[in-house]
Design an enzyme around this catalytic site. Structure first.
Site, PDB file in Angstrom:
ATOM      1  CD  GLU A  98      16.619 -45.881 -22.149  1.00 42.24           C
ATOM      2  OE1 GLU A  98      16.624 -46.090 -20.922  1.00 42.24           O
ATOM      3  OE2 GLU A  98      17.475 -45.191 -22.717  1.00 42.24           O
ATOM      4  CB  CYS A 340      23.163 -49.562 -22.738  1.00 44.69           C
ATOM      5  SG  CYS A 340      22.959 -50.161 -24.395  1.00 44.69           S
TER       6      CYS A 340
HETATM    7  S1  SF4 Z   1      26.147 -52.159 -26.270  1.00 39.50           S
HETATM    8 FE1  SF4 Z   1      26.141 -54.427 -26.461  1.00 39.50          FE
HETATM    9  S2  SF4 Z   1      25.155 -55.188 -24.569  1.00 39.50           S
HETATM   10 FE2  SF4 Z   1      24.659 -52.981 -24.763  1.00 39.50          FE
HETATM   11  S3  SF4 Z   1      22.644 -52.940 -25.780  1.00 39.50           S
HETATM   12 FE3  SF4 Z   1      24.234 -52.710 -27.378  1.00 39.50          FE
HETATM   13  S4  SF4 Z   1      24.650 -54.822 -28.073  1.00 39.50           S
HETATM   14 FE4  SF4 Z   1      23.540 -54.963 -26.133  1.00 39.50          FE
END
Ligand code: SF4
Length: 361
Positions: A98, A340
């Protein structure tokens, strides 16, 4: 012409590389023509040069190659609460990733770009981390996703941040190539200072980044300055301990000057206590920092929740007492996006504001 792509998609090439590949494929092309071809391919749609300096046959052949293998948008969702738009791309092999389009002030936009399909870092508060890593995105896929999201934006796109799915420095070469193309006059034409790369703390790559002297802004996600807690939250900390990470932050500060931006995903009862402030002072008290406080997404199945105002204010005041500028970040798109993605947008929305705050006395 079929071997013109070489090991990298044509959209991620620099003019000298395109000229060399075209010439090697039996299509003589000088640097001026290669610049013109790439500007046309990567410019805004309808932004064609007034006077063509390259043969039509070459233009059409290169345009066809640039379209081949380009990821396509398969879904587009706007969060009515804040205008954040999530674009879901499908790559040629079916992989999904995305890009999030973030509205800024004065009708401008910045794009939150993914660097990988999934992520192998396993941060415990992150939905993408639970998926694991499928594969790296190529520089061509990253640039193509930027161009498509930019062309669909209702206003100018003036920034890009690598804070979507994936750990950007885990895909170092592709991300840095893509960032350089985005900043190139024949590429995305985004100011290098308006491009931000975020990392969860890959120490060797942070040192490499500092050594290579890139103009892009780097944000290091610290989230805890207490060793055991950071290891529990960010598994990468088992590989690179806090002393090593602090050394990398120092290297960035020495290489770039100014303040190093450190991100802190705040979780109630977890990492907002006085022990964290004291640990941060001991670890990096001598380094000029800015701390970005980002609430972890609420309404989660794993029990993490954002701190309430009292807990956050106390943490903030204690940090401020260290002389560290604090920037609290807006959490965008909570209703529609996974953890995330939310984090990405949060860090992002913060970006323009952070630039302003950095500039402020
Ligand atoms: S927060 Fe950590 S697990 Fe999530 S995308 Fe970023 S680096 Fe990867």
């Amino acid at each position: 012409m079929n071997d013109v792509h070489g090991s990298e998609h044509l959209l991620a090439l620099f003019p000298d590389e395109l000229a060399a590949r075209l010439s090697a494929a039996g299509e003589p092309c000088d640097l001026r023509q290669a610049r013109s071809l790439l500007s046309r391919l990567r410019g805004h749609r309808g932004d064609a040069p007034k006077r063509e300096t390259t043969p039509r046959r070459l233009r059409e052949a290169v345009a066809a190659l640039a379209e081949a293998g380009r990821p396509v948008v398969v879904d587009e969702v706007e969060d009515p609460a804040d205008g954040f738009v999530k674009l879901l791309f499908r790559a040629a092999d079916g992989a999904l990733f995305e890009v999030v389009r973030i509205p800024l002030e004065r009708g401008r936009f910045t794009l939150c770009l993914s660097s990988q399909v999934g992520c192998g870092m396993g941060c415990v508060f992150c939905a993408t981390g639970r998926l694991g890593l499928t594969r790296n995105l190529s520089a061509g896929e990253i640039v193509a996703s930027f161009l498509t999201a930019r062309d669909g934006a209702p206003g100018p796109v003036t920034g890009a941040v690598f804070m979507g799915q994936g750990e950007p420095l885990h895909n170092y070469d592709a991300v840095l190539r893509a960032a350089r193309v985005l900043a190139d006059p024949t590429g995305g034409r985004v100011a290098a200072e308006a491009i931000t790369i975020s990392t969860v703390g890959l120490v060797p790559e942070i040192h490499r980044y500092a050594r290579e002297g890139h103009p892009f802004r780097l944000i290091v996600s610290l989230t805890s300055a207490v060793e055991a807690r950071r290891r529990a939250l960010l598994p990468i900390a088992k590989k690179h301990d806090l002393a090593a990470l602090a050394g990398a932050v120092r290297a960035v500060q020495a290489a770039r000057g100014g303040r190093v931006t450190v991100a802190w995903v705040t979780m109630a009862g977890v990492n907002c206590g006085d022990d964290e402030v004291e640990a941060l002072r001991a670890l990096l008290g001598d380094v000029p920092l800015i701390v970005n406080l980002i609430d972890v997404n609420d309404a989660r199945p794993d029990g993490f929740r954002a701190p309430d105002a009292a807990e956050l204010d106390r943490f903030r005041d204690r940090l401020a007492a260290l002389g560290v500028p604090i920037v609290r970040r807006y959490s965008g798109g909570k209703a529609r996006h996974a953890a995330c993605g939310m984090l990405a947008r949060t860090r992002l929305a913060d970006d323009a504001a952070a630039q302003q705050e950095i500039a402020a006395p």
